[in-house]
Scaffold this active site. Structure first.
Site, mmCIF file in Angstrom:
data_model
loop_
_atom_site.group_PDB
_atom_site.id
_atom_site.type_symbol
_atom_site.label_atom_id
_atom_site.label_comp_id
_atom_site.label_asym_id
_atom_site.label_seq_id
_atom_site.Cartn_x
_atom_site.Cartn_y
_atom_site.Cartn_z
ATOM 1 N N ARG A 73 -7.974 -30.843 17.985
ATOM 2 C CA ARG A 73 -6.979 -30.150 17.166
ATOM 3 C C ARG A 73 -5.776 -31.056 16.910
ATOM 4 O O ARG A 73 -5.222 -31.089 15.815
ATOM 5 C CB ARG A 73 -6.552 -28.843 17.842
ATOM 6 C CG ARG A 73 -5.749 -27.930 16.920
ATOM 7 C CD ARG A 73 -5.530 -26.557 17.511
ATOM 8 N NE ARG A 73 -4.593 -26.588 18.630
ATOM 9 C CZ ARG A 73 -4.296 -25.530 19.383
ATOM 10 N NH1 ARG A 73 -4.870 -24.348 19.140
ATOM 11 N NH2 ARG A 73 -3.438 -25.619 20.366
ATOM 12 N N LYS A 175 -0.307 -27.967 14.058
ATOM 13 C CA LYS A 175 0.673 -27.631 15.096
ATOM 14 C C LYS A 175 1.859 -28.583 14.964
ATOM 15 O O LYS A 175 1.993 -29.549 15.697
ATOM 16 C CB LYS A 175 0.022 -27.727 16.482
ATOM 17 C CG LYS A 175 0.559 -26.708 17.462
ATOM 18 C CD LYS A 175 -0.315 -26.600 18.697
ATOM 19 C CE LYS A 175 0.320 -25.727 19.766
ATOM 20 N NZ LYS A 175 0.354 -24.296 19.421
ATOM 21 N N GLU A 209 -0.242 -14.146 11.762
ATOM 22 C CA GLU A 209 0.054 -14.352 13.190
ATOM 23 C C GLU A 209 1.555 -14.345 13.396
ATOM 24 O O GLU A 209 2.317 -14.208 12.448
ATOM 25 C CB GLU A 209 -0.554 -15.672 13.675
ATOM 26 C CG GLU A 209 0.032 -16.911 13.023
ATOM 27 C CD GLU A 209 -0.380 -18.216 13.712
ATOM 28 O OE1 GLU A 209 -0.593 -18.212 14.937
ATOM 29 O OE2 GLU A 209 -0.463 -19.244 13.018
HETATM 30 C C1 LIG Z 1 -0.172 -22.972 19.684
HETATM 31 C C2 LIG Z 1 -0.177 -21.836 18.755
HETATM 32 C C3 LIG Z 1 -1.053 -20.731 18.914
HETATM 33 C C4 LIG Z 1 -1.932 -20.543 20.112
HETATM 34 O O1 LIG Z 1 -2.866 -21.550 20.291
HETATM 35 P P1 LIG Z 1 -3.603 -21.707 21.696
HETATM 36 O O2 LIG Z 1 -4.535 -22.844 21.482
HETATM 37 O O3 LIG Z 1 -4.307 -20.425 21.948
HETATM 38 O O4 LIG Z 1 -2.554 -21.979 22.715
HETATM 39 C C5 LIG Z 1 -1.062 -19.770 17.919
HETATM 40 N N1 LIG Z 1 -0.241 -19.840 16.851
HETATM 41 C C6 LIG Z 1 0.613 -20.861 16.692
HETATM 42 C C7 LIG Z 1 1.485 -20.887 15.485
HETATM 43 C C8 LIG Z 1 0.687 -21.877 17.637
HETATM 44 O O5 LIG Z 1 1.565 -22.875 17.478
#
Ligand SMILES: *Cc1c(COP(=O)(O)O)cnc(C)c1O
Length: 326
Positions: A73, A175, A209
């Site tokens: 990722r 991210k 989300e």
């Molecule tokens: C990091 C993150 C998540 C959760 O990801 P995980 O891999 O489950 O920790 C969800 N949404 C956003 C915007 C994030 O930055």
């Protein structure tokens, strides 16, 4: 233990990309970086990161959760920002070496060691708004973190935001720092105006989300969540919960849904946020157009959370091969 993210291990590991190549990662004491004030990251937000944990098992040995998936990722995030893409084995090796070095700093369950690989563009060029950073630093921080649920599980209150967006079409599944900057203002406004914990971003009615966690609905027999697209971050917790839910006999229904549908379902479905920090946290209340709506309470969220945590802490068998022993 101190507040999440404020305590760091004594060492970190760092690698530099320059002249089209990665240098050898260097492990050493955690210390301030010296960066040119014109560094690309300060002006054009060329930055991405990862977050995942090492858990101490009953036998004392640390295990990293879904290391290779987080590395992949990170590589996708880097590529989307046109940053130098870290070599997968190099980055995984940096994480493993740091966890090995910091074995003694990994707290006992239910605490854990949070790992934060970070990649920043360091090219000193303030004229590079429309060109990539060809120089970069990659480093990994380690931070001992406590139990998110110390003091008990408190169901969250979310504002359902049907206008504003958390991110953009091109960066939703990256991210990257800019996404948190974009979500910060709306989230602070919502906290102040409605006393909520987080904002559930649903631009044009499409339920996506929150600022840093995925959203799902869970009944006694079904889990509903948005299918993977470029609008939201593809959480490893989300993916893991869906796999475990399927194994426990839930129907996993990845589908787009609207705010209107969501509001119609919350009498029958529990709701939850998923992410590395909070694992799976129940949502108790939604606020929409100034009105409060209670979400069904039940034990499905806790059941799925326990299934995941049992694997992470080595209490049940890692049948999916998600853990890397250090
Ligand atoms: C990091 C993150 C998540 C959760 O990801 P995980 O891999 O489950 O920790 C969800 N949404 C956003 C915007 C994030 O930055």
């Amino acid at each position: 233990m101190s507040k999440f993210g404020t305590e760091f291990c004594d060492n970190f590991v760092i690698a530099e990309f320059k002249d089209d190549a990665w240098g050898e990662p260097v492990m050493g004491p955690l210390e301030p970086l010296s960066l040119h004030p014109a560094s690309h990251v300060f002006h054009y937000a060329s930055t991405c990161f990862e977050g995942f944990k090492a858990y101490r098992w009953p036998d004392g040995n640390p295990h990293l959760f879904r290391l290779r998936d987080h590395v992949e990722r990170m590589r996708r995030s880097a590529a989307s920002l046109r940053l130098p893409v870290p070599d997968a084995d190099m980055l995984a090796g940096m994480v493993v070496d740091l966890v090995d070095r910091e074995q003694g700093s990994i707290p006992e369950p239910p605490s854990s060691l949070y790992l934060r690989p970070t990649l920043i563009g360091t090219l000193p060029n303030i004229g590079a708004a429309a060109s990539p950073s060809t120089e970069a630093l990659l480093y990994v921080l380690a931070s001992p973190v406590g139990d998110y649920f110390a003091g008990g599980v408190r169901p969250l209150k979310l504002l359902v935001e049907d206008q504003r967006s958390r991110s953009t079409e091109t960066l939703g599944s990256t991210k990257t720092g800019g996404n948190y900057a974009a979500a910060l203002g709306p989230t602070l406004d919502a906290k102040e105006e409605f006393g909520v914990d987080q904002v559930l971003f649903c631009p044009n009615g499409d339920v996506q989300e929150t600022g840093a966690a995925n959203f799902m609905l869970i009944s006694d027999s079904e889990v509903i969540t948005k299918p993977l697209d470029t609008s939201f971050l593809h959480g490893m917790t989300r993916a893991s919960i869906l796999t475990l839910a399927e194994g426990l006999g839930y129907r996993v229904n990845e589908r787009d849904f609207t705010v209107e549908e969501l509001l119609g379902w919350v009498g029958d479905y529990e709701a939850a946020l998923s992410g590395t920090a909070a694992c799976l946290t129940p949502v108790g209340t939604l606020v929409y157009h100034g009105k409060e709506l209670s979400v069904r309470e039940g034990d499905n969220v806790a059941k799925l959370r326990d299934a995941l945590q049992s694997i992470q802490y080595g209490r049940s068998e890692d049948v999916h091969g998600w853990l890397t022993a250090v």
